[in-house]
Design an enzyme around this catalytic site. Structure first.
Site, PDB file in Angstrom:
ATOM      1  CB  CYS A   1      -0.097   1.254   7.998  1.00  0.00           C
ATOM      2  SG  CYS A   1       1.035  -0.070   7.873  1.00  0.00           S
ATOM      3  CB  SER A  14       8.240   6.349  10.689  1.00  0.00           C
ATOM      4  OG  SER A  14       7.560   5.866  11.818  1.00  0.00           O
ATOM      5  CB  CYS A  36       5.556  -5.173   9.479  1.00  0.00           C
ATOM      6  SG  CYS A  36       6.655  -4.418  10.698  1.00  0.00           S
ATOM      7  CB  CYS A  56       2.664   7.567   3.447  1.00  0.00           C
ATOM      8  SG  CYS A  56       2.941   6.352   4.740  1.00  0.00           S
ATOM      9  CB  CYS A 115       2.558  -2.051  16.257  1.00  0.00           C
ATOM     10  SG  CYS A 115       4.299  -1.645  16.123  1.00  0.00           S
ATOM     11  CB  CYS A 165      -0.023  -2.006  12.940  1.00  0.00           C
ATOM     12  SG  CYS A 165       0.580  -2.063  11.269  1.00  0.00           S
ATOM     13  N   GLY A 216       5.718  -1.952   6.952  1.00  0.00           N
ATOM     14  CA  GLY A 216       7.091  -2.383   7.226  1.00  0.00           C
ATOM     15  C   GLY A 216       7.840  -1.481   8.189  1.00  0.00           C
ATOM     16  CD  GLU A 217      11.388  -0.240  12.091  1.00  0.00           C
ATOM     17  OE1 GLU A 217      10.552   0.050  12.941  1.00  0.00           O
ATOM     18  OE2 GLU A 217      12.202   0.591  11.629  1.00  0.00           O
ATOM     19  CB  SER A 275       6.305   4.292  16.428  1.00  0.00           C
ATOM     20  OG  SER A 275       6.251   4.620  15.074  1.00  0.00           O
ATOM     21  CG  LEU A 276       7.645   7.230  23.044  1.00  0.00           C
ATOM     22  CD1 LEU A 276       8.945   6.472  23.137  1.00  0.00           C
ATOM     23  CD2 LEU A 276       7.835   8.672  23.526  1.00  0.00           C
ATOM     24  CG  HIS A 277       2.848   4.239  19.660  1.00  0.00           C
ATOM     25  ND1 HIS A 277       2.304   5.360  19.090  1.00  0.00           N
ATOM     26  CD2 HIS A 277       3.384   3.531  18.643  1.00  0.00           C
ATOM     27  CE1 HIS A 277       2.485   5.319  17.787  1.00  0.00           C
ATOM     28  NE2 HIS A 277       3.151   4.228  17.490  1.00  0.00           N
ATOM     29  CD  GLU A 336      -2.694  -0.972   2.603  1.00  0.00           C
ATOM     30  OE1 GLU A 336      -3.461  -1.896   2.836  1.00  0.00           O
ATOM     31  OE2 GLU A 336      -2.562   0.017   3.354  1.00  0.00           O
ATOM     32  CG  ASN A 385      -7.181   5.909  10.988  1.00  0.00           C
ATOM     33  OD1 ASN A 385      -8.005   6.793  11.192  1.00  0.00           O
ATOM     34  ND2 ASN A 385      -6.216   6.026  10.115  1.00  0.00           N
TER      35      ASN A 385
HETATM   36  S1  SF4 Z   1       3.174   0.040  12.915  1.00  0.00           S
HETATM   37 FE1  SF4 Z   1       4.913  -0.134  11.505  1.00  0.00          FE
HETATM   38  S2  SF4 Z   1       6.447  -1.271  12.707  1.00  0.00           S
HETATM   39 FE2  SF4 Z   1       4.486  -1.586  13.748  1.00  0.00          FE
HETATM   40  S3  SF4 Z   1       3.657  -3.504  12.851  1.00  0.00           S
HETATM   41 FE3  SF4 Z   1       2.819  -1.802  11.655  1.00  0.00          FE
HETATM   42  S4  SF4 Z   1       4.206  -1.590   9.924  1.00  0.00           S
HETATM   43 FE4  SF4 Z   1       5.287  -2.777  11.495  1.00  0.00          FE
END
Ligand code: SF4
Length: 360
Positions: A342, A201, A117, A110, A121, A124, A169-170, A224-226, A92, A299
């Protein structure tokens, strides 16, 4: 002889191929500009290189544009694309347009950096499916090129101005290819996107944060702290089990010492974590750190069980951070009507088309 992915090639790589094929040196620049500036999707569009030379070049260089499987447009102008790669994998990509009155418009893409990934998270949709493979630099850059090409059918002067590496992805777990894509996008004779207009990111891959500061101190970094405590962050961002907050913050301090650039700390707010205790813990964690906090109301993603906090909770949270001396911004909500979070579009498409969703 070896073959290469054309979109992953630098001008220097193309010069090398031209030399090996016995072609004139200037063909390399011509080809580079057709690929990077005009975003061609087929060899036949390259009109100022003769058929014979094109044939020779295509025997060594593969031009593999992304197939547009689906495009969704939001009422706010955001467009979301589902692309199919040459091996059939789906990724995407999102285009966000910000019209400005005083200066030129901002067009931000983006991009995805991996298929799926491994981080997983909690909020996600991409993470639910595990990692399938890394993208090549050409596939990362190709998202910007193909979107440019599609939009130019409506607006011939369209240029992407900013790129954020925040899609599937990371990025720091596909470090080499991401850095190569950044360098290609920055080429003056290519897309010419300024380093400071690109942001990577990360969920907190500590060694690569420090490596990035050393390798490219100009590109922006978002973390991405969260959450501000290990127990909560272990749950939301499993990367935290490998690199806990103390190590992450140490790496962030080293990053800012080397680059002198402030870091954007992303904090996704849910109905659960948008509370005073979390805000106070964030203030303690970020005190003295060069950076600012970007709040993102989540979201809703089916299957995660997480809920978006109401507006009053959000405001109170932002106010608590500001009162603690932390600079705060809110991420504009964009594309909520088209599942812009995402991984959502890919997941829905695969379920709707009975494709299996498995982890490799
Ligand atoms: S937020 Fe980013 S790092 Fe975390 S699972 Fe989704 S794609 Fe991977």
């Amino acid at each position: 002889m070896d073959t290469y992915d054309l979109r992953s090639c630098t001008e220097e790589d193309l010069r090398q191929v031209c030399q090996e094929l016995g072609l004139k040196r200037f063909r390399a620049l011509q080809l580079f500009q057709w690929v990077q500036q005009k975003a061609v999707r087929s060899w036949s569009e390259i009109s100022n290189i003769g058929k014979e030379d094109r044939l020779a070049l295509s025997s060594r260089l593969q031009l593999q544009p992304l197939e547009r499987v689906k495009e969704q447009r939001s009422v706010d102008g955001t467009r979301k694309y589902l692309f199919r790669l040459a091996d059939g994998e789906l990724i995407e990509c999102v285009l966000m347009d910000y019209a400005r009155e005083q200066s030129r418009d901002r067009h931000t893409v983006c991009v995805s950096t991996q298929v799926g990934c491994a981080v997983g998270c909690a909020f996600c949709a991409t993470g639910m499916e595990g990692l399938r493979r890394n993208l090549t630099a050409g596939e990362i850059l190709g998202q910007v090129l193909d979107i440019t090409r599609f939009i130019r059918q409506e607006d011939p002067d369209f240029q992407v101005t900013n790129v954020v590496f925040m899609g599937m992805g990371e990025p720091l777990l596909n470090y080499e290819q991401v850095l190569r894509a950044i360098s290609l996008m920055n080429q003056e004779r290519g897309l010419n996107i300024g380093m400071r207009r690109m942001t990577v990111s990360t969920s907190g891959v500590v060694p690569q944060i420090i490596q990035l500061a050393r390798d490219n101190s100009q590109v922006g970094l978002a973390v991405s702290l969260h959450a501000a405590d290990d127990e909560t962050r272990n749950r939301l961002v499993p990367m935290n089990r490998r690199y806990p907050l103390a190590q992450l913050m140490e790496a962030c301090r080293e990053y800012t010492t080397i680059t002198r650039r402030r870091i954007t700390f992303e904090v996704a707010l849910t109905a659960d974590n948008a509370n005073r205790e979390q805000a106070e813990a964030l203030v303690r964690l970020l005190k003295g750190q060069l950076g600012h906090v970007n709040l993102i109301p989540v979201n809703p993603v089916a299957g995660t069980g997480l809920e978006r906090p109401d507006l009053e909770k959000l405001k109170r949270f932002a106010h608590s951070l500001e009162a603690g001396g932390i600079s705060v911004s809110w991420r504009e909500e964009r594309g909520t009507d088209i599942n812009a979070a995402c991984g959502q579009l890919r997941r829905q498409w695969r379920v709707g088309n009975n494709e299996s969703i498995g982890t490799i």
